[in-house]
Design a protein around this motif. Structure first.
Motif, PDB file in Angstrom:
ATOM      1  N   THR A 199      24.910  73.856   4.654  1.00 35.04           N
ATOM      2  CA  THR A 199      25.085  72.817   3.642  1.00 35.04           C
ATOM      3  C   THR A 199      24.756  73.415   2.280  1.00 35.04           C
ATOM      4  O   THR A 199      23.757  74.135   2.134  1.00 35.04           O
ATOM      5  N   ARG A 232      33.859  74.540   0.462  1.00 41.35           N
ATOM      6  CA  ARG A 232      34.433  73.678   1.498  1.00 41.35           C
ATOM      7  C   ARG A 232      35.486  74.413   2.312  1.00 41.35           C
ATOM      8  O   ARG A 232      35.540  74.287   3.543  1.00 41.35           O
ATOM      9  N   ALA A 244      33.583  74.756   5.760  1.00 45.20           N
ATOM     10  CA  ALA A 244      33.872  73.492   6.443  1.00 45.20           C
ATOM     11  C   ALA A 244      35.379  73.335   6.635  1.00 45.20           C
ATOM     12  O   ALA A 244      35.959  72.317   6.269  1.00 45.20           O
ATOM     13  N   THR A 273      31.864  73.736  13.969  1.00 45.90           N
ATOM     14  CA  THR A 273      30.911  74.546  13.226  1.00 45.90           C
ATOM     15  C   THR A 273      31.445  75.972  13.100  1.00 45.90           C
ATOM     16  O   THR A 273      32.458  76.338  13.703  1.00 45.90           O
ATOM     17  N   ARG A 296      33.559  65.585  10.250  1.00 43.60           N
ATOM     18  CA  ARG A 296      33.344  65.835   8.824  1.00 43.60           C
ATOM     19  C   ARG A 296      33.788  64.625   8.015  1.00 43.60           C
ATOM     20  O   ARG A 296      34.780  63.966   8.345  1.00 43.60           O
ATOM     21  N   GLN A 297      33.041  64.344   6.958  1.00 42.09           N
ATOM     22  CA  GLN A 297      33.310  63.163   6.147  1.00 42.09           C
ATOM     23  C   GLN A 297      34.562  63.373   5.315  1.00 42.09           C
ATOM     24  O   GLN A 297      34.708  64.392   4.622  1.00 42.09           O
ATOM     25  N   PRO A 347      33.912  67.282   3.160  1.00 42.94           N
ATOM     26  CA  PRO A 347      33.831  67.917   4.479  1.00 42.94           C
ATOM     27  C   PRO A 347      32.571  68.735   4.712  1.00 42.94           C
ATOM     28  O   PRO A 347      32.270  69.087   5.855  1.00 42.94           O
ATOM     29  N   GLU A 348      31.827  69.059   3.637  1.00 42.47           N
ATOM     30  CA  GLU A 348      30.550  69.742   3.831  1.00 42.47           C
ATOM     31  C   GLU A 348      29.536  68.838   4.520  1.00 42.47           C
ATOM     32  O   GLU A 348      28.530  69.326   5.063  1.00 42.47           O
ATOM     33  N   ASN A 349      29.765  67.531   4.495  1.00 44.84           N
ATOM     34  CA  ASN A 349      28.930  66.586   5.231  1.00 44.84           C
ATOM     35  C   ASN A 349      29.432  66.535   6.668  1.00 44.84           C
ATOM     36  O   ASN A 349      30.514  65.996   6.946  1.00 44.84           O
ATOM     37  N   ALA A 350      28.665  67.114   7.566  1.00 46.97           N
ATOM     38  CA  ALA A 350      29.062  67.224   8.973  1.00 46.97           C
ATOM     39  C   ALA A 350      28.115  66.423   9.855  1.00 46.97           C
ATOM     40  O   ALA A 350      26.959  66.196   9.496  1.00 46.97           O
ATOM     41  N   TRP A 405      27.606  58.048   4.550  1.00 47.78           N
ATOM     42  CA  TRP A 405      27.407  58.992   5.648  1.00 47.78           C
ATOM     43  C   TRP A 405      26.079  58.727   6.360  1.00 47.78           C
ATOM     44  O   TRP A 405      25.986  58.844   7.583  1.00 47.78           O
TER      45      TRP A 405
END
Length: 312
Positions: A94, A121, A125, A130, A140-141, A145-148, A186
């Motif tokens: 992250t 990103r 991501a 992963t 991924r959001q 997309p960095e929010n996993a 998220w």
């Protein structure tokens, strides 16, 4: 907390402990804020090799894989991607401020921070999995997309893009506002998934030390307060245990800074851990264990050593 509330909380934690007992054990590696300098590259490589040599379900780097005054170059980003992707275990990253919000600095190359975030990103991501030679499925959001989010054993984990020191709020307030709204959504989705799946434990990973507790910011910065308030509500209503892992201030600590929104007391099912960081090229090993019939996070230095007097 009333006696009835304490009894209910104990019953819920016991229920979470039963869920843990029926699931495979989970052990993961945690590191961040390294390496900063060329002289640290060999030590960082040894740390990654040490993780490779032992059994872990996944590894998380909580950001700042470079210093804030080194060039945010494609070459460095791509080298880190290759390094993380070579992990024997699923690897999650992250981003921290050093990789994007600080990239506008002259010494960092005068890059556009949003362009650098897009580059991160694309490298870290790119798919619904992963990094690593062995991977895990990771949701991924959309748009961030960095929010996993991923699952291991009876636990659910997620990353949140919140860079230190102030969530980019001063330099780019509109960007910070939009991303924080996404982080709040998220967060809501993470705990909803945990409840739906009957998870015993939740783990959150971000770069920023959102709670403060260091000379430059002894209390939480305003940009993090909406997230902290929402997190407190979710944790207070969650039957299991929650671990919040961050880097940022290079001071390894384990504490309970999150307060119950009703009583104002520390939430007993919440633990925050801050990683080591340069010049301490050490990681952490985190294991979910049974403690008095309830789930708990056990956190140890990795590789094992006697912590310095400054560590908590």
């Amino acid at each position: 907390m009333t006696g009835l509330q304490r009894t209910a909380a104990a019953c819920l934690l016991a229920f979470a402990g039963a869920a843990l007992a029926q699931s495979p054990p989970v052990r993961f590696g945690l590191l961040g804020d390294m390496p900063y300098f060329d002289i640290e590259e060999a030590g960082f490589a040894r740390l990654l090799a040490a993780y490779d040599a032992e059994a872990f379900d996944f590894i998380v780097h909580v950001g700042d894989f470079k210093s804030g005054v080194s060039d945010c170059s494609d070459a460095l980003f791509e080298a880190r991607r290759r390094q993380f992707d070579a992990s024997a275990h699923p690897f999650v990253f992250t981003p921290g401020d050093n990789e994007w919000t600080d990239c506008a600095r002259a010494l960092a190359g005068r890059h556009d921070p949003l362009e650098r975030l897009d580059k991160l990103r694309s490298l870290f991501a790119p798919t619904g999995r992963t990094l690593g030679r062995r991977t895990l499925a990771a949701e991924r959001q959309a748009g961030f997309p960095e929010n996993a989010r991923w699952k291991a054993g009876a636990a659910v984990f997620a990353t949140f893009n919140m860079p230190g020191p102030d969530n980019n709020a001063r330099a780019m307030p509109e960007e910070s506002k939009a991303r924080n709204a996404a982080n709040l959504e998220w967060l809501r989705e993470l705990f909803a998934a945990a409840r739906t799946q009957g998870a015993c434990c939740v783990g959150l990973f971000t770069q920023a030390n959102v709670f403060g507790g260091f000379p430059a910011a002894p209390t939480p910065r305003a940009a993090f307060l909406p997230f902290i308030e929402a997190l407190a509500r979710e944790v207070a209503d969650f039957p299991g245990v929650v671990l919040f892992a961050n880097g940022d201030t290079h001071f390894h600590r384990i504490d309970q800074p999150l307060k119950d929104p009703r009583s104002g007391r520390p939430l007993p099912n919440f633990t925050r851990v801050e990683t080591y960081g340069t010049p301490m090229l050490h990681g952490l090993a985190v294991r979910i264990v049974q403690q008095d019939g309830r789930p708990a996070f056990r956190i140890d230095p990795f590789p094992a050593f006697s912590p310095s007097p400054g560590a908590q």
